[in-house]
Design a protein around this motif. Structure first.
Motif, PDB file in Angstrom:
ATOM      1  N   ALA A   1       3.835  14.609   4.803  1.00 31.30           N
ATOM      2  CA  ALA A   1       3.077  13.426   5.214  1.00 31.30           C
ATOM      3  C   ALA A   1       3.714  12.160   4.653  1.00 31.30           C
ATOM      4  N   ILE A   2       4.218  12.230   3.419  1.00 27.74           N
ATOM      5  CA  ILE A   2       4.879  11.072   2.823  1.00 27.74           C
ATOM      6  C   ILE A   2       6.154  10.731   3.587  1.00 27.74           C
ATOM      7  N   HIS A   3       6.901  11.759   3.984  1.00 23.64           N
ATOM      8  CA  HIS A   3       8.105  11.517   4.794  1.00 23.64           C
ATOM      9  C   HIS A   3       7.731  10.794   6.090  1.00 23.64           C
ATOM     10  N   ASP A   4       6.641  11.226   6.720  1.00 22.13           N
ATOM     11  CA  ASP A   4       6.178  10.564   7.945  1.00 22.13           C
ATOM     12  C   ASP A   4       5.879   9.094   7.681  1.00 22.13           C
ATOM     13  N   HIS A   5       5.253   8.805   6.538  1.00 20.89           N
ATOM     14  CA  HIS A   5       4.914   7.417   6.219  1.00 20.89           C
ATOM     15  C   HIS A   5       6.159   6.583   5.960  1.00 20.89           C
ATOM     16  N   ASP A   6       7.182   7.189   5.379  1.00 16.67           N
ATOM     17  CA  ASP A   6       8.458   6.476   5.224  1.00 16.67           C
ATOM     18  C   ASP A   6       9.005   6.069   6.597  1.00 16.67           C
ATOM     19  N   GLU A   7       8.946   6.990   7.541  1.00 16.99           N
ATOM     20  CA  GLU A   7       9.444   6.718   8.886  1.00 16.99           C
ATOM     21  C   GLU A   7       8.564   5.701   9.612  1.00 16.99           C
ATOM     22  N   MET A   8       7.256   5.763   9.384  1.00 17.93           N
ATOM     23  CA  MET A   8       6.347   4.762   9.976  1.00 17.93           C
ATOM     24  C   MET A   8       6.726   3.350   9.527  1.00 17.93           C
ATOM     25  N   LEU A   9       6.971   3.212   8.227  1.00 15.34           N
ATOM     26  CA  LEU A   9       7.299   1.897   7.686  1.00 15.34           C
ATOM     27  C   LEU A   9       8.603   1.373   8.275  1.00 15.34           C
ATOM     28  N   LYS A  10       9.597   2.240   8.413  1.00 11.19           N
ATOM     29  CA  LYS A  10      10.869   1.828   9.022  1.00 11.19           C
ATOM     30  C   LYS A  10      10.660   1.363  10.460  1.00 11.19           C
ATOM     31  N   ALA A  11       9.826   2.090  11.206  1.00 11.28           N
ATOM     32  CA  ALA A  11       9.569   1.715  12.599  1.00 11.28           C
ATOM     33  C   ALA A  11       8.823   0.391  12.674  1.00 11.28           C
TER      34      ALA A  11
ATOM     35  N   LEU B   1       0.836  -1.204   0.000  1.00 13.39           N
ATOM     36  CA  LEU B   1       0.000   0.000   0.000  1.00 13.39           C
ATOM     37  C   LEU B   1       0.872   1.256   0.000  1.00 13.39           C
ATOM     38  N   HIS B   2       1.959   1.207   0.741  1.00 15.97           N
ATOM     39  CA  HIS B   2       2.865   2.357   0.823  1.00 15.97           C
ATOM     40  C   HIS B   2       3.433   2.706  -0.556  1.00 15.97           C
ATOM     41  N   TYR B   3       3.893   1.700  -1.289  1.00 20.95           N
ATOM     42  CA  TYR B   3       4.478   1.964  -2.595  1.00 20.95           C
ATOM     43  C   TYR B   3       3.416   2.381  -3.610  1.00 20.95           C
ATOM     44  N   ALA B   4       2.206   1.844  -3.469  1.00 18.79           N
ATOM     45  CA  ALA B   4       1.103   2.286  -4.333  1.00 18.79           C
ATOM     46  C   ALA B   4       0.754   3.737  -4.030  1.00 18.79           C
ATOM     47  N   MET B   5       0.826   4.111  -2.767  1.00 20.38           N
ATOM     48  CA  MET B   5       0.567   5.491  -2.354  1.00 20.38           C
ATOM     49  C   MET B   5       1.614   6.432  -2.948  1.00 20.38           C
ATOM     50  N   LEU B   6       2.868   6.021  -2.947  1.00 21.78           N
ATOM     51  CA  LEU B   6       3.930   6.843  -3.525  1.00 21.78           C
ATOM     52  C   LEU B   6       3.713   7.026  -5.026  1.00 21.78           C
ATOM     53  N   ALA B   7       3.240   5.988  -5.694  1.00 23.35           N
ATOM     54  CA  ALA B   7       2.968   6.089  -7.128  1.00 23.35           C
ATOM     55  C   ALA B   7       1.876   7.120  -7.394  1.00 23.35           C
ATOM     56  N   CYS B   8       0.855   7.141  -6.538  1.00 25.94           N
ATOM     57  CA  CYS B   8      -0.212   8.137  -6.683  1.00 25.94           C
ATOM     58  C   CYS B   8       0.334   9.547  -6.499  1.00 25.94           C
ATOM     59  N   ARG B   9       1.281   9.714  -5.597  1.00 32.60           N
ATOM     60  CA  ARG B   9       1.877  11.038  -5.376  1.00 32.60           C
ATOM     61  C   ARG B   9       2.605  11.523  -6.621  1.00 32.60           C
ATOM     62  N   THR B  10       3.330  10.651  -7.298  1.00 35.25           N
ATOM     63  CA  THR B  10       4.059  11.058  -8.490  1.00 35.25           C
ATOM     64  C   THR B  10       3.108  11.474  -9.607  1.00 35.25           C
ATOM     65  N   GLN B  11       1.872  10.951  -9.563  1.00 35.25           N
ATOM     66  CA  GLN B  11       0.861  11.281 -10.567  1.00 35.25           C
ATOM     67  C   GLN B  11      -0.068  12.406 -10.108  1.00 35.25           C
ATOM     68  N   ASN B  12       0.218  12.978  -8.935  1.00 40.79           N
ATOM     69  CA  ASN B  12      -0.640  14.018  -8.352  1.00 40.79           C
ATOM     70  C   ASN B  12      -2.085  13.549  -8.213  1.00 40.79           C
ATOM     71  N   ASP B  13      -2.252  12.271  -7.919  1.00 46.06           N
ATOM     72  CA  ASP B  13      -3.572  11.671  -7.725  1.00 46.06           C
ATOM     73  C   ASP B  13      -3.901  11.710  -6.237  1.00 46.06           C
TER      74      ASP B  13
ATOM     75  N   LEU C   1       7.183   4.292  16.543  1.00 54.20           N
ATOM     76  CA  LEU C   1       6.012   4.384  15.684  1.00 54.20           C
ATOM     77  C   LEU C   1       4.907   5.178  16.362  1.00 54.20           C
ATOM     78  N   SER C   2       4.731   4.976  17.651  1.00 60.13           N
ATOM     79  CA  SER C   2       3.727   5.709  18.417  1.00 60.13           C
ATOM     80  C   SER C   2       3.985   7.211  18.356  1.00 60.13           C
ATOM     81  N   ALA C   3       5.241   7.601  18.556  1.00 58.40           N
ATOM     82  CA  ALA C   3       5.591   9.028  18.543  1.00 58.40           C
ATOM     83  C   ALA C   3       5.381   9.635  17.158  1.00 58.40           C
ATOM     84  N   ILE C   4       5.740   8.885  16.107  1.00 60.31           N
ATOM     85  CA  ILE C   4       5.568   9.392  14.739  1.00 60.31           C
ATOM     86  C   ILE C   4       4.093   9.611  14.435  1.00 60.31           C
ATOM     87  N   LEU C   5       3.268   8.638  14.786  1.00 58.49           N
ATOM     88  CA  LEU C   5       1.837   8.730  14.498  1.00 58.49           C
ATOM     89  C   LEU C   5       1.176   9.871  15.267  1.00 58.49           C
TER      90      LEU C   5
END
Length: 241
Positions: free
Chosen positions: A191-201, A127-139, A210-214
């Motif tokens: 927000a995308i940067h936050d999601h990158d950090e969420m995934l790493k956590a 889902l994260h990578y699909a979300m990034l693809a939508c960002r590149t398309q401004n969707d 992860l709790s602090a990031i969210l």
């Protein structure tokens, strides 16, 4: 889209098919909920039943049943004399609800890091990578649906039914506002940067991180929404002057 009228918003959306009779009730509720989330139906807007019926290809009976469901969720306000309108949160209510959601998201993350299965983590990564693809398309709509699916999966992975019930109820009231928090490109990218950090956590099974990031992620969304509303209020006052 947030400043367009209902007809213009519907015309601009590519995902507004006529509603089939099968699963009619749930489908009507979902369509109207999406209209609200994506700003086609703006906060405070009075609903025109005839227009909605024509747009969805339904009669007034299923529409009114759907509006009752949305009223119970806090998305619609129904007045005996004035009909139905989209709910609009006060600034104080907005602040308090986002604060509550930040705590719910933080607790979800802490538990999910401990309890999430490998299969669930893989689903969130997809889902994260699909979300990034939508960002590149401004969707923005596509991005938002995947974004919310990620948050929802984290909450489900916490495996706490009481938390789940509260989370779903509160989040329904905030979905349209969370969507609006990404109208500015810098906020969207943050927000995308936050999601990158969420995934790493999540991958590190670091619940505290992860709790602090969210928690901060939701508070940043609150601030972004308040900024958008403040600018819109200033613009509206200038037009009235």
């Amino acid at each position: 889209m947030q400043n367009s009228d209902f007809d213009a918003g519907v015309a601009a959306s590519p995902l507004m098919p006529k509603v089939e009779r099968q699963r009619l009730h749930d489908t009507v509720v979902e369509h109207i909920r999406r209209f609200i989330v994506e700003g086609v139906l703006e906060p405070g807007k009075k609903l025109n039943e005839r227009e909605l019926c024509e747009t969805l290809g339904i009669s007034r009976t299923p529409l009114r049943e759907a509006l009752k469901v949305l009223a119970a969720e806090g998305l619609i306000e129904i007045s005996p004399n004035r009909g139905a309108s989209v709910s609009k949160m006060s600034e104080a209510e907005l602040r308090e609800t986002f604060e509550l959601m930040s705590g719910l998201e933080a607790f979800s993350g802490e538990l999910a890091a401990e309890r999430m299965t490998a299969a669930e983590l893989a689903e969130i990564k997809a889902l994260h990578y699909a979300m990034l693809a939508c960002r590149t398309q401004n969707d923005l709509a596509g991005y938002y649906s995947r974004n919310q699916a990620i948050h929802d999966k984290i909450n489900e992975a916490a495996r706490n039914s009481a938390l789940r019930q509260t989370y779903v109820a509160v989040n329904r009231r905030l979905q349209a506002l969370r969507f609006r928090s990404n109208f500015q490109i810098p906020k969207w990218d943050s927000a995308i940067h936050d999601h990158d950090e969420m995934l790493k956590a999540l991958e590190a099974r670091d619940g505290k991180k992860l709790s602090a990031i969210l928690r901060q992620h939701l508070l940043d969304k609150r601030d972004a929404v308040l900024q958008v509303q403040s600018r819109e209020e200033v613009a509206a006052s200038v037009l009235k002057a």
